[in-house]
Design a protein around this motif. Structure first.
Motif, short mmCIF file in Angstrom:
data_model
loop_
_atom_site.label_atom_id
_atom_site.label_comp_id
_atom_site.label_asym_id
_atom_site.label_seq_id
_atom_site.Cartn_x
_atom_site.Cartn_y
_atom_site.Cartn_z
N THR A 9 -2.67 -21.15 -48.89
CA THR A 9 -2.75 -21.55 -47.49
C THR A 9 -3.85 -20.78 -46.78
N LEU B 233 -7.35 -21.76 -48.06
CA LEU B 233 -7.77 -23.07 -47.56
C LEU B 233 -8.22 -22.98 -46.11
N MET B 234 -7.49 -22.21 -45.29
CA MET B 234 -7.87 -22.06 -43.89
C MET B 234 -9.25 -21.41 -43.77
N PHE C 95 -11.90 -23.80 -45.04
CA PHE C 95 -12.05 -24.86 -44.04
C PHE C 95 -12.92 -24.39 -42.87
N ILE D 258 -10.89 -30.84 -51.79
CA ILE D 258 -9.51 -30.66 -51.35
C ILE D 258 -9.03 -31.92 -50.63
N HIS D 259 -7.80 -32.34 -50.90
CA HIS D 259 -7.22 -33.48 -50.18
C HIS D 259 -6.95 -33.12 -48.73
N ASP D 260 -7.19 -34.06 -47.83
CA ASP D 260 -6.85 -33.84 -46.43
C ASP D 260 -5.39 -33.46 -46.27
N GLU D 261 -4.55 -34.14 -47.04
CA GLU D 261 -3.11 -33.87 -47.00
C GLU D 261 -2.81 -32.37 -47.21
N ASP D 262 -3.51 -31.76 -48.16
CA ASP D 262 -3.27 -30.34 -48.44
C ASP D 262 -3.79 -29.45 -47.32
N LEU D 263 -4.91 -29.88 -46.74
CA LEU D 263 -5.42 -29.12 -45.59
C LEU D 263 -4.43 -29.19 -44.44
N PHE D 264 -3.89 -30.39 -44.20
CA PHE D 264 -2.91 -30.54 -43.11
C PHE D 264 -1.68 -29.69 -43.37
N LYS D 265 -1.26 -29.64 -44.64
CA LYS D 265 -0.12 -28.78 -44.97
C LYS D 265 -0.43 -27.33 -44.64
N ALA D 266 -1.63 -26.90 -45.03
CA ALA D 266 -2.02 -25.51 -44.78
C ALA D 266 -2.01 -25.20 -43.29
N VAL D 267 -2.54 -26.14 -42.50
CA VAL D 267 -2.57 -25.94 -41.05
C VAL D 267 -1.15 -25.86 -40.51
N THR D 268 -0.30 -26.79 -40.95
CA THR D 268 1.08 -26.80 -40.48
C THR D 268 1.77 -25.46 -40.78
#
Ligand SMILES: [K+]
Ligand SMILES: [K+]
Lengths: 454, 454
Positions: A326, A329-330, A333, A351-361
């Motif tokens: 996490t 990735l941040m 990013f 990296i998948h957008d989905e995984d980036l969104f997970k990391a942000v969440t």
């Protein structure tokens, strides 16, 4: 038949995330029952319910924060029970669950595999079952080696071989599962000048918190004939988490040495400073064992350590926090986006957008939760801000390092730390998604409109 | 000709973001020269360079933190110069810049409009020039009304009409630009029981920090005949930023009242509590004027206020921080993603991924910067953690509230606060992108691979 059908339906309605939360709650309950039995206690010990609950959650989440003294509370039987709970929590209820399903001969269906997938955060189904068996084998193998080395070596410290065996057994499990509990009564401070013990413990801690997939891949690599190794590709996950893990260790080590040079380390020899710094940096990943009293460090070291504990260990490991991937990735990013680019590349993979969104969440939710917990604790507790922040980060990262205020927390304070350890262990995503009972709906689209940002 | 061509080429190589940073640096330099002139000082005043720099950055960034006493340092001429700098900083160098371009008859080309776009964070080019003129008109109109009301009313406070006019003039500019400077010597504490003064100031503060596009759209709405108003659609930006702004004010108000009920507010009358809470909540958006001594509040109030200041005001306003829209987007993203959905909808509009990424970048970068600044300040300053966190949040949010440690900071500490005010004012995105000299390249793609998150 009717009733069985009903029960299955009821379970079917739970999302995998909710089931994991439920299983952890059950594990805490079982742990409470085991550790609460008077036959496990020394004479005259009388635990309150909150002390028992705190110890159980801390053990199941392998955090290691305690409001009691383990060595003054539990007899040898109790210590074995505690070691069992640590093992149970450390390698994950799902891993053990798989193992039990296998040994009772039950075929593992898709549903069980999905459960396992989510708990260990794995994202491909294939080979999941084999992986889980691998995990168990590897961990027990590591613990066995650790146990043999430590208990043999401990013969020079302890008067009887029973005592040395018990200490070696517990230390090996506590280090490998990154539990951070101790039965010395003073963590690893008695061994603060014994570099051999510390070295073995560092190895065990890293093996436990580097992430199981990494261990499996490395094992596969080592078992392959040298001339065929060039065909083996390590997964992106293994590369990212290992690199991040070791960068964090190095960064923590350098900060500690710099910030404590004229303070805690003043007058120490260079090899002492290196081992203090190295051990303390490794321990912030998730272990929580200590060779020095962290409440004596400078405030800036405590802040840096809090941040490191908040980041925590690798996913699919025994550790907590927002996890190394996490964080990585941040950072990547930020660097990518600041250079005006949109696609995130690591090690020649996108990296998948989905995984980036997970990391942000995960990151933002974790910050909210820790900020909220800190604010509430400043209301309920009479302590300064620094130890409160430190204890919150330690609980959320399931690290278990303490500036010493945990035993003196109010009941409200203890409950907050319990919740943090629980969330830290099951992971933010599981915690967040466990509230989500809606089935995934077809997404509809509104017209897009730009908005002004910061 | 040759030289002009060279100069233009040199400027052309700067990105709009870099030019804005450069313009702000020039503004700070000019401010230093103006405020450093001995003719602007009272007799016997001798400012050090760091005091002058601090005051200038604080004024240009309309933060309001000071290491000096304004009223003891500047004479009437100096106060006019300071008011000029606040006005200059508050409505934005770009706005004034546009105005100057217009009044000297220069046609505004695409390049200048891009500059303006970035500074005020506007994202459509159309109508930009007209908008800028609108901004200037509206702000001066607001300040004029504020000046007339306040200076008339101040006749009952001050012995001479010159004094009342000066106080009203400065108070109106300081509130509307959210500068937070005062020439009373005690912020608004002399008016802590005068609800009329506070009410006027709250209005001026909100008008300054709600965001200029909001003002323009509301003005357009009010100038439209009532029967045609239903055709007017407020922009998504106006809806999001206004709603977030007022939710933050209400949340801050409720927290302050709850947390200080038995503490700071103990024994106060209900209408005093309401006005204290309301004013203090509004002032954390960006204004920094105070009716109470924030160092006397409970630690939990100070933490909440720090978070509120960190969030800050609307973009395209005089305020700093990560900005309301950034915060709103993060919250809505979390709620959306936790419900298993991917597209972010607000007010029946879909948010661009690009804007979400901007919000993430701003939030995470801001946290890094503030954490770093806090850590360094714990090293260089002898103060406890709470006032350091508070002062960092106040500087980054260009709020200017202070727990009183700023005048006693070391030179290193002052420089860090100066940098925070500068970054808070130009905005994280500008700050980040000003390091980016690369031209945008065609993006290439690597194969995607999943990674395990938290
Ligand atoms: K631990
Ligand atoms: K301000």
């Amino acid at each position: 038949m009717q009733e069985k059908g009903f029960r299955e339906n009821w379970l079917d309605k739970l999302s995998p995330f909710q089931m994991i939360a439920l299983f952890y709650l059950m594990a805490v309950t079982i742990s409470c029952i085991l550790l609460g039995m008077p036959v496990a206690h020394k004479d005259g010990v009388d635990l309150t319910f909150i002390e028992l609950l705190f110890t159980s959650v801390s053990a199941v989440s392998v955090t290691g924060l305690t409001v009691i003294s383990v060595v003054d509370t539990f007899n040898t039987f109790g210590i074995f029970l505690l070691a069992f709970v640590l093992q149970f929590g450390g390698i994950g209820i799902m891993t053990l669950g798989t193992f039990i399903w296998i040994i009772i001969g039950k075929k593992i269906g898709l549903r069980e595999r999905r459960l396992i997938m989510t708990d260990q955060n794995q994202v491909t189904f294939r080979g999941m079952v084999r992986l889980m068996i691998e995990i168990l084998k590897i961990i027990i193998f590591i613990e066995l080696i650790g146990f043999i080395i430590l208990s043999t070596y401990y013969l020079r410290y302890f008067p009887t071989w029973e005592e040395a065996l018990l200490q070696g057994f517990f230390a090996s499990i506590s280090a490998t599962t990154n539990a951070g509990f101790d039965i010395t009564g003073q963590s690893l401070i008695p061994f603060k000048n014994d570099y051999f013990v510390q070295f073995i413990q560092i190895i065990l801690i890293i093996l436990g918190s580097i992430g199981f997939p990494v261990l499996v891949e490395v094992k596969q690599y080592l078992l392959t004939a040298p001339d065929k190794r060039k065909n083996i590709r390590f997964s992106l996950f293994t590369k990212v988490t290992s690199l991040t893990y070791f960068i964090l260790v190095v960064v923590g080590f350098l900060f500690l040495i710099l910030l404590e040079w004229n303070h805690y380390f003043a007058g120490e020899k260079w090899h002492e400073i290196i081992f203090y710094g190295l051990f303390q940096s490794v321990t912030t990943r998730s272990a929580g064992l200590a060779t020095m009293d962290v409440s004596m460090l400078t405030e800036q070291s405590q802040l840096i350590m809090s941040a490191l504990m908040f980041i925590g260990a690798s996913p699919s490991s025994v550790g907590g926090g927002i996890r190394t991937t996490t964080f990585a990735l941040m950072i990547i990013f930020l660097l990518t986006f600041a250079r005006g680019k949109r696609r995130i590349h690591i090690f020649r993979r996108e990296i998948h957008d989905e995984d980036l969104f997970k990391a942000v969440t995960v990151t933002i939710m974790a910050l909210f939760i820790c900020f909220g917990a800190t604010t509430v604790l400043t209301i309920t507790e009479p302590f300064p801000l620094m130890p409160i922040i430190f204890e919150v980060a330690s609980a959320f990262g399931t690290t278990g390092l303490s500036m010493g205020i945990t035993p003196d927390l109010t009941t409200t304070g203890k409950i907050i730390i319990i919740l943090l350890m629980f969330i830290g262990r099951i992971g933010i995503l599981t915690f967040l998604f466990s509230f989500n009972t809606e089935k995934k709906q077809g997404e509809y689209h509104y017209p897009k409109e730009r908005i002004i940002i910061g």
